[in-house]
Design an enzyme around this catalytic site. Structure first.
Site, PDB file in Angstrom:
ATOM      1  N   CYS A 101      36.143  42.320  54.072  1.00 56.42           N
ATOM      2  CA  CYS A 101      36.706  42.106  52.726  1.00 56.42           C
ATOM      3  C   CYS A 101      38.169  42.532  52.697  1.00 56.42           C
ATOM      4  O   CYS A 101      38.494  43.652  53.076  1.00 56.42           O
ATOM      5  CB  CYS A 101      35.894  42.907  51.706  1.00 56.42           C
ATOM      6  N   CYS A 125      38.680  45.754  50.296  1.00 58.78           N
ATOM      7  CA  CYS A 125      38.080  47.069  50.549  1.00 58.78           C
ATOM      8  C   CYS A 125      39.126  48.028  51.138  1.00 58.78           C
ATOM      9  O   CYS A 125      40.073  47.606  51.804  1.00 58.78           O
ATOM     10  CB  CYS A 125      36.890  46.939  51.511  1.00 58.78           C
ATOM     11  N   HIS A 168      32.768  47.989  47.052  1.00 63.16           N
ATOM     12  CA  HIS A 168      32.690  46.532  47.148  1.00 63.16           C
ATOM     13  C   HIS A 168      31.651  45.955  46.163  1.00 63.16           C
ATOM     14  O   HIS A 168      31.726  44.796  45.779  1.00 63.16           O
ATOM     15  CB  HIS A 168      32.310  46.169  48.593  1.00 63.16           C
ATOM     16  N   ASN A 192      38.119  36.956  36.750  1.00 62.82           N
ATOM     17  CA  ASN A 192      37.161  35.886  37.052  1.00 62.82           C
ATOM     18  C   ASN A 192      36.038  36.542  37.817  1.00 62.82           C
ATOM     19  O   ASN A 192      36.252  37.025  38.922  1.00 62.82           O
ATOM     20  CB  ASN A 192      37.783  34.809  37.949  1.00 62.82           C
ATOM     21  N   SER A 222      37.250  34.361  44.439  1.00 60.82           N
ATOM     22  CA  SER A 222      37.237  34.113  45.881  1.00 60.82           C
ATOM     23  C   SER A 222      36.627  35.288  46.639  1.00 60.82           C
ATOM     24  O   SER A 222      36.324  35.180  47.813  1.00 60.82           O
ATOM     25  CB  SER A 222      38.660  33.854  46.364  1.00 60.82           C
ATOM     26  N   HIS A 269      34.391  41.475  45.611  1.00 62.70           N
ATOM     27  CA  HIS A 269      34.870  42.842  45.352  1.00 62.70           C
ATOM     28  C   HIS A 269      35.464  42.891  43.930  1.00 62.70           C
ATOM     29  O   HIS A 269      36.394  42.144  43.629  1.00 62.70           O
ATOM     30  CB  HIS A 269      35.948  43.221  46.381  1.00 62.70           C
ATOM     31  N   HIS A 312      37.519  42.994  40.907  1.00 63.95           N
ATOM     32  CA  HIS A 312      38.965  43.074  40.737  1.00 63.95           C
ATOM     33  C   HIS A 312      39.395  42.174  39.596  1.00 63.95           C
ATOM     34  O   HIS A 312      38.615  41.338  39.134  1.00 63.95           O
ATOM     35  CB  HIS A 312      39.687  42.655  42.028  1.00 63.95           C
ATOM     36  N   GLN A 326      43.188  40.186  37.810  1.00 62.63           N
ATOM     37  CA  GLN A 326      44.561  39.791  38.109  1.00 62.63           C
ATOM     38  C   GLN A 326      45.455  40.049  36.908  1.00 62.63           C
ATOM     39  O   GLN A 326      44.984  40.086  35.768  1.00 62.63           O
ATOM     40  CB  GLN A 326      44.614  38.309  38.461  1.00 62.63           C
TER      41      GLN A 326
HETATM   42 ZN   LIG Z   1      35.458  44.784  49.278  1.00 59.22          ZN
END
Ligand SMILES: [Zn+2]
Ligand SMILES: [Zn+2]
Ligand SMILES: [Zn+2]
Length: 349
Positions: free
Chosen positions: A52, A55, A115, A155, A163, A166, A168, A170
């Site tokens: 990833c 990570c 993750h 998203n 995509s 993990h 996250h 933006q």
């Molecule tokens: Zn990750």
């Protein structure tokens, strides 16, 4: 008018934020649904994935290596859609072919080194750390002279085009104010001019009074399915105080935002007992140097799922050519979400 008509006959509903209409067809939900309610196998994600790029300690696409971060981690997107040094230009051919240069910055914020740890399963203090970074990024990017709008969005899930699983989000900072915020700002302004009041303060008051579309609330925030929702389980998160951005939060409001984010996302996961996909984002005052007294802080959750973990709503045909349409009404979707427990299904077993 008999209000039960809203649950029975085809009608249009008006979105006062964008001043657009949607079509509601509640009579269609009486069609028998014979399909089973599918569940997806819980994606068994590891706490750390060596492949990833988000990570801690791993290498990213551009060769940079992530630090061994222990809380949140922010960096410039390696595949940025916007670039801070894009050259300015004005293109106009006969008033028909029109283009302008657009500068911008795209950042990525990892919520946690884990993750597998999504917002609904994070501890309140961990979500508070994410909110602190959101405030910091909004202020820091918004302070750049040419940045006029800062969009924080997430998203979640492959269905929404994320995509990487993990957790996250933006942050896109733009030179110009994007299309939807421009519409909303014009509506806030027109409402204020006409009524000397705030569109979303008045809307929230009405929804809390009626109670039909409210999902959950605390002292500082409420989540409703808006009367004009397009997506089956779309929600609107509103601050109870008239404030324009996260930078106006008191410390208790930051804590209460963490509380409400956790509660609405747990309900979403519990709805179909799946890691519920959505796009969500905060709408905040533009950073264009104006005061924007008309602006009311809010967030939109736009989830695509309709009936189960795998049956999604598509925007096709009539909707792409005319305006969105839904079958299940905002009121019945709200009742379903409201009646769900606020303990995550994975923590119950
Ligand atoms: Zn990750
Ligand atoms: Zn307001
Ligand atoms: Zn909005």
């Amino acid at each position: 008018m008999n209000p039960s008509l809203l649950q029975e006959v085809p009608h249009r509903r008006f979105n006062p934020l964008t001043r657009e209409w949607i079509l509601v067809s509640p009579h269609r939900t009486r069609r028998p649904w014979l399909g089973r309610v599918e569940k997806t196998a819980a994606a068994d994600l590891p706490q750390y994935d060596p492949t990833c790029y988000l990570c801690p300690g791993n290498e990213r696409a551009d060769g940079a290596r992530n630090p061994k971060y222990a809380s949140t981690f922010v960096f410039d997107n390696d595949f940025a859609a916007l670039l801070p040094d894009a050259p300015p230009f004005n293109f106009d051919e006969s008033g028909l072919l029109i283009a302008r240069g657009e500068k911008g910055i795209s950042r990525v914020i990892c919520f946690s080194p884990r993750h597998d740890l999504t917002i609904p399963r994070m501890a309140p203090h961990e979500i508070e750390a994410v909110i602190a970074i959101w405030i910091e990024e909004y202020q820091r990017l918004g302070a750049i002279e040419w940045v006029h709008h800062v969009q924080i969005f997430e998203n979640r899930g492959a269905l929404m085009g994320a995509s990487n699983p993990h957790p996250h989000c933006q942050v896109w900072a733009n030179e110009s104010i994007p299309v939807v915020p421009v519409k909303e700002i014009a509506s806030f302004q027109a409402y204020r001019d006409a009524k000397n009041s705030c569109l979303l303060c008045d809307y929230l008051k009405l929804e809390l009074q009626l109670g039909q579309r409210v999902i959950c609330e605390n002292e500082a925030f409420a989540v409703v399915i808006p009367f004009w929702a397009v997506w089956p389980f779309e929600t609107l998160l509103l601050s109870k105080r008239h404030l324009a951005s996260m930078e106006e939060f008191s410390s208790s409001e930051a804590k209460l935002l963490a509380d409400i984010l956790r509660r609405i996302t747990i309900r979403y996961d519990n709805l179909f007992e799946t890691s519920f996909p959505y796009s969500m984002g905060f709408h905040q005052r533009p950073t264009d140097g104006q005061a924007h007294p008309e602006y009311h802080f809010h967030a939109h959750y736009l989830p695509p799922l309709l009936r189960s973990a795998i049956v999604q709503k598509f925007m096709v045909g009539y909707e792409l050519l005319n305006n969105p349409q839904r079958d299940i009404t905002a009121e019945s979707a709200a009742a379903r979400l409201r009646n769900l427990p606020e303990v995550h299904y994975l923590d119950r077993k």
